[in-house]
Design a protein around this motif. Sequence first.
Motif, PDB file in Angstrom:
ATOM      1  N   LEU A 108      -1.544  -1.641  13.038  1.00 40.96           N
ATOM      2  CA  LEU A 108      -1.987  -0.667  12.028  1.00 40.96           C
ATOM      3  C   LEU A 108      -2.392  -1.372  10.738  1.00 40.96           C
ATOM      4  CD1 LEU A 108       0.650   2.179  12.450  1.00 40.96           C
ATOM      5  CD2 LEU A 108      -1.821   2.509  12.495  1.00 40.96           C
ATOM      6  N   GLN A 109      -1.544  -2.268  10.257  1.00 37.97           N
ATOM      7  CA  GLN A 109      -1.811  -2.947   8.992  1.00 37.97           C
ATOM      8  C   GLN A 109      -2.987  -3.909   9.090  1.00 37.97           C
ATOM      9  OE1 GLN A 109       1.912  -4.606   7.656  1.00 37.97           O
ATOM     10  NE2 GLN A 109       2.901  -2.616   7.614  1.00 37.97           N
ATOM     11  N   ILE A 110      -3.086  -4.644  10.192  1.00 45.00           N
ATOM     12  CA  ILE A 110      -4.189  -5.599  10.357  1.00 45.00           C
ATOM     13  C   ILE A 110      -5.519  -4.863  10.407  1.00 45.00           C
ATOM     14  CG2 ILE A 110      -5.236  -7.212  12.000  1.00 45.00           C
ATOM     15  CD1 ILE A 110      -2.285  -8.101  12.634  1.00 45.00           C
ATOM     16  N   LEU A 111      -5.596  -3.804  11.209  1.00 41.30           N
ATOM     17  CA  LEU A 111      -6.857  -3.074  11.324  1.00 41.30           C
ATOM     18  C   LEU A 111      -7.210  -2.362  10.015  1.00 41.30           C
ATOM     19  CD1 LEU A 111      -6.698  -1.696  14.973  1.00 41.30           C
ATOM     20  CD2 LEU A 111      -8.070  -3.603  14.082  1.00 41.30           C
ATOM     21  N   THR A 112      -6.224  -1.836   9.313  1.00 47.28           N
ATOM     22  CA  THR A 112      -6.484  -1.218   8.013  1.00 47.28           C
ATOM     23  C   THR A 112      -7.059  -2.248   7.042  1.00 47.28           C
ATOM     24  OG1 THR A 112      -4.750   0.440   8.311  1.00 47.28           O
ATOM     25  CG2 THR A 112      -5.434  -0.021   6.047  1.00 47.28           C
ATOM     26  N   PHE A 169     -10.707  -0.701   9.020  1.00 49.81           N
ATOM     27  CA  PHE A 169     -10.695   0.394   9.995  1.00 49.81           C
ATOM     28  C   PHE A 169      -9.865   1.565   9.483  1.00 49.81           C
ATOM     29  CE2 PHE A 169     -11.828  -3.277  12.414  1.00 49.81           C
ATOM     30  CZ  PHE A 169     -12.689  -2.811  13.394  1.00 49.81           C
ATOM     31  N   HIS A 170     -10.208   2.737   9.941  1.00 52.35           N
ATOM     32  CA  HIS A 170      -9.418   3.942   9.677  1.00 52.35           C
ATOM     33  C   HIS A 170      -8.544   4.146  10.904  1.00 52.35           C
ATOM     34  CE1 HIS A 170     -12.158   4.721   6.381  1.00 52.35           C
ATOM     35  NE2 HIS A 170     -13.159   4.544   7.230  1.00 52.35           N
ATOM     36  N   VAL A 171      -7.235   3.998  10.729  1.00 51.20           N
ATOM     37  CA  VAL A 171      -6.307   4.048  11.853  1.00 51.20           C
ATOM     38  C   VAL A 171      -5.123   4.953  11.531  1.00 51.20           C
ATOM     39  CG1 VAL A 171      -6.902   1.756  12.734  1.00 51.20           C
ATOM     40  CG2 VAL A 171      -5.089   1.977  11.058  1.00 51.20           C
ATOM     41  N   ALA A 172      -4.436   5.363  12.574  1.00 54.66           N
ATOM     42  CA  ALA A 172      -3.218   6.161  12.441  1.00 54.66           C
ATOM     43  C   ALA A 172      -2.393   5.971  13.706  1.00 54.66           C
ATOM     44  CB  ALA A 172      -3.561   7.640  12.257  1.00 54.66           C
ATOM     45  N   LYS A 190      -9.870   5.412  14.341  1.00 53.40           N
ATOM     46  CA  LYS A 190     -10.743   6.565  14.104  1.00 53.40           C
ATOM     47  C   LYS A 190     -12.125   6.177  13.621  1.00 53.40           C
ATOM     48  CE  LYS A 190      -6.823   9.518  13.107  1.00 53.40           C
ATOM     49  NZ  LYS A 190      -6.283  10.540  12.229  1.00 53.40           N
ATOM     50  N   GLY A 191     -12.280   5.012  13.059  1.00 50.79           N
ATOM     51  CA  GLY A 191     -13.576   4.596  12.537  1.00 50.79           C
ATOM     52  C   GLY A 191     -13.408   3.302  11.758  1.00 50.79           C
ATOM     53  N   CYS A 192     -14.518   2.852  11.173  1.00 51.30           N
ATOM     54  CA  CYS A 192     -14.458   1.654  10.330  1.00 51.30           C
ATOM     55  C   CYS A 192     -15.549   1.725   9.281  1.00 51.30           C
ATOM     56  CB  CYS A 192     -14.576   0.377  11.163  1.00 51.30           C
ATOM     57  SG  CYS A 192     -16.185   0.082  11.886  1.00 51.30           S
ATOM     58  N   ASN A 193     -15.304   1.003   8.199  1.00 46.58           N
ATOM     59  CA  ASN A 193     -16.313   0.876   7.152  1.00 46.58           C
ATOM     60  C   ASN A 193     -17.364  -0.105   7.633  1.00 46.58           C
ATOM     61  OD1 ASN A 193     -14.900   2.616   5.466  1.00 46.58           O
ATOM     62  ND2 ASN A 193     -13.701   0.954   4.593  1.00 46.58           N
ATOM     63  N   PRO A 194     -18.613   0.138   7.275  1.00 44.74           N
ATOM     64  CA  PRO A 194     -19.682  -0.763   7.753  1.00 44.74           C
ATOM     65  C   PRO A 194     -19.500  -2.205   7.322  1.00 44.74           C
ATOM     66  CG  PRO A 194     -20.566   1.019   6.356  1.00 44.74           C
ATOM     67  CD  PRO A 194     -19.100   1.180   6.437  1.00 44.74           C
TER      68      PRO A 194
END
Length: 136
Positions: free
Chosen positions: A107-111, A115-118, A132-136
């Motif tokens: 969660l922390q690495i992808l954030t 990335f948008h994660v939960a 859920k998604g990611c910033n470009p």
Amino acid sequence: MGEHGFDLPPKATREVMDRREELADKAREALVQAGLPACRGTSQGGPGAHVQVDPLADGGVLVEWGTQEELATAAANLLESGVDPSNLPHAIRHYETVQTCMRDAVLQILTSAGFHVARADAHTYGSAVHVKGCNP
């Protein structure tokens, strides 16, 4: 209704699946860049992060942590034999701790990578992370 008398959940469209596949590839790459073993596919792929795409309409991209088979098997065997939930054996507690720590790390690495994660719905996806998604 389906041919067996019950409705099957709707599947995502091809366009949605293509976007999910692209997002899954990006998430896997971000985990690899962070130094974690990561692959696309199910937990049958060995230890590390398993990035998969759920084809259901309300599914998405999921990351699950896979341990070495010995650790998972030891915990599963104990659960099958029946245990007192108020006094879980060490192997089960250790397995749960590893799963929780690695879920939180993913969660922390992808954030941090944009990335948008939960946490995924535990009832449906266990200890998986929902991307859920990611910033470009």
